[in-house]
Scaffold this motif. Structure first.
Motif, short mmCIF file in Angstrom:
data_model
loop_
_atom_site.label_atom_id
_atom_site.label_comp_id
_atom_site.label_asym_id
_atom_site.label_seq_id
_atom_site.Cartn_x
_atom_site.Cartn_y
_atom_site.Cartn_z
N ASP A 166 0.82 -1.22 0.00
CA ASP A 166 0.00 0.00 0.00
C ASP A 166 0.85 1.27 0.00
N GLY A 167 1.94 1.24 -0.77
CA GLY A 167 2.79 2.42 -0.89
C GLY A 167 3.74 2.64 0.27
N VAL A 168 3.75 1.73 1.22
CA VAL A 168 4.66 1.82 2.36
C VAL A 168 5.78 0.81 2.17
N HIS A 169 7.01 1.27 2.36
CA HIS A 169 8.19 0.42 2.19
C HIS A 169 8.83 0.21 3.56
N ALA A 170 9.31 -1.00 3.80
CA ALA A 170 9.97 -1.28 5.07
C ALA A 170 11.18 -2.18 4.83
N SER A 171 12.25 -1.86 5.50
CA SER A 171 13.41 -2.75 5.55
C SER A 171 13.50 -3.29 6.97
N VAL A 172 13.74 -4.59 7.06
CA VAL A 172 13.71 -5.27 8.35
C VAL A 172 15.02 -6.03 8.54
N ARG A 173 15.59 -5.87 9.73
CA ARG A 173 16.70 -6.72 10.15
C ARG A 173 16.30 -7.39 11.45
N TRP A 174 16.20 -8.73 11.40
CA TRP A 174 15.80 -9.48 12.59
C TRP A 174 16.99 -10.34 13.00
N GLU A 176 21.29 -9.72 14.41
CA GLU A 176 22.55 -9.18 13.92
C GLU A 176 23.64 -10.24 14.09
N PRO A 177 24.74 -10.12 13.34
CA PRO A 177 25.83 -11.09 13.49
C PRO A 177 26.37 -11.21 14.91
N THR A 178 26.22 -10.13 15.68
CA THR A 178 26.71 -10.16 17.07
C THR A 178 25.73 -10.80 18.04
N ASP A 179 24.54 -11.17 17.56
CA ASP A 179 23.54 -11.82 18.42
C ASP A 179 23.88 -13.31 18.53
N ARG A 180 24.59 -13.65 19.57
CA ARG A 180 25.07 -15.01 19.71
C ARG A 180 24.10 -15.87 20.52
N LEU A 181 23.97 -17.12 20.09
CA LEU A 181 23.15 -18.08 20.82
C LEU A 181 23.93 -18.60 22.02
N ASP A 182 23.36 -18.45 23.21
CA ASP A 182 24.01 -18.97 24.41
C ASP A 182 24.04 -20.49 24.32
N PRO A 183 25.21 -21.12 24.38
CA PRO A 183 25.29 -22.57 24.19
C PRO A 183 24.67 -23.37 25.33
N VAL A 184 24.43 -22.74 26.46
CA VAL A 184 23.83 -23.45 27.60
C VAL A 184 22.31 -23.31 27.58
N THR A 185 21.82 -22.08 27.49
CA THR A 185 20.38 -21.85 27.52
C THR A 185 19.72 -21.99 26.15
N GLN A 186 20.52 -21.90 25.08
CA GLN A 186 20.03 -21.88 23.70
C GLN A 186 19.09 -20.70 23.44
N ALA A 188 19.03 -16.57 22.42
CA ALA A 188 19.73 -15.43 21.85
C ALA A 188 18.85 -14.19 21.98
N ASP A 189 19.46 -13.05 22.26
CA ASP A 189 18.74 -11.78 22.25
C ASP A 189 18.86 -11.20 20.84
N ASP A 190 17.82 -11.41 20.04
CA ASP A 190 17.84 -10.94 18.65
C ASP A 190 17.51 -9.45 18.59
N HIS A 191 18.44 -8.67 18.05
CA HIS A 191 18.22 -7.24 17.86
C HIS A 191 17.42 -7.01 16.57
N VAL A 192 16.31 -6.31 16.71
CA VAL A 192 15.41 -6.07 15.59
C VAL A 192 15.41 -4.59 15.25
N THR A 193 15.59 -4.29 13.97
CA THR A 193 15.50 -2.92 13.48
C THR A 193 14.60 -2.90 12.26
N MET A 194 13.59 -2.06 12.28
CA MET A 194 12.67 -1.94 11.16
C MET A 194 12.54 -0.47 10.79
N THR A 195 12.86 -0.16 9.55
CA THR A 195 12.76 1.21 9.04
C THR A 195 11.59 1.28 8.06
N ILE A 196 10.62 2.12 8.37
CA ILE A 196 9.39 2.24 7.59
C ILE A 196 9.36 3.61 6.92
#
Length: 262
Positions: A166-174, A176-186, A188-196
């Protein structure tokens, strides 16, 4: 800072790359293949968010219910259903503790919403609640991310994408490379950035979303621990019949499990 789950319109826009009507076609085909009664008369979507799948089911005739913990998501789902002129029951509740007092022919949890279940106990509690709400011939369909996304150097899903509606553009990053999965708890804190962007204006949403990764063998274990459910089939994508994709197929990008009551 606004969280992505507190802005249902933006969340729905971010996920608009999904073809919800086509996915509902496949969900109904799976019901036809794995339920003696075929087409479901009642559908429950858990952790539904904007409830796009529940709303699509409601358009096609089944009595649909959407359940989510977030009040903003619940309000949005109810508004959109009214706008579309479809009947949808919306319930604000926890996917590990809900008790609706009735059973459903089809229950679905889509878009890897089980990643919000952070412990084995939480997942077991969730499965027991789902089992308690299945009709005797009912199916529970759980869509999760493919293990390849976290256990391989060749993930099947990109962490960045663009959408336009509907004429709205968005770029999404769900994530980041620095978002590491904790090997014990499994987790990860995923950093989300959405530009609309649209109408000459732009806004940015930023959030940190805890994500719990579940392996295929862990899924099998929690199903066994929960009791009351058994695996009917597993797929690697939305496809039925000749178009079905095995979980082990190189083209598989999801882990979709069909369960029924024992």
């Amino acid at each position: 800072m606004t969280g992505i789950y507190d802005d249902p319109w933006a969340y729905e826009l971010a996920c608009s790359f999904r073809d919800v009507p086509a996915e509902v076609d496949v969900l109904l085909a799976w019901c036809a293949a794995h339920r003696a009664a075929g087409r479901p008369g009642t559908v429950l979507e858990l952790a539904a968010g904007p409830a796009e799948h529940a709303r699509e089911f409601a358009r096609r005739g089944p009595a649909a219910t959407a359940l989510d913990l977030n009040p903003e998501m619940c309000a949005h789902a109810a508004r959109e259903a009214r706008r579309d002129g479809v009947g949808l029951e919306v319930v604000q509740d926890d996917m590990t503790r809900f008790d609706l007092g009735r059973r459903f022919d089809l229950i679905v949890t889509m878009l890897d919403s089980t990643s919000h279940l952070m412990t084995v106990d939480a997942f077991v509690a969730h499965l027991r609640r789902a089992a308690a709400h299945l009709s005797p011939d009912g199916l529970y369909v759980v869509e999760m991310s493919h293990p390849r996304d976290r256990l391989s150097d060749d993930p099947t899903v990109s962490t960045g994408w663009t959408v336009e509606r509907d004429g709205v553009h968005a770029s999404v990053r769900w994530g980041e490379p620095t978002d590491r999965l904790d090997p014990v708890t499994q987790i990860a804190d995923d950093h989300v950035t959405m530009t609309i962007t649209g109408d000459g204006a732009a806004r940015v949403l930023r959030d940190v979303v805890p994500y719990r990764f579940w392996t295929a063998t862990e899924l099998d274990a929690v199903i066994r621990l929960a009791g009351g459910l058994e695996v009917v089939a597993q797929y690697g994508d939305f496809g039925a019949g000749e178009d079905a994709v095995a979980l082990t197929d190189p083209g598989a990008w999801r882990m979709i499990t069909l369960l029924r009551g024992r």
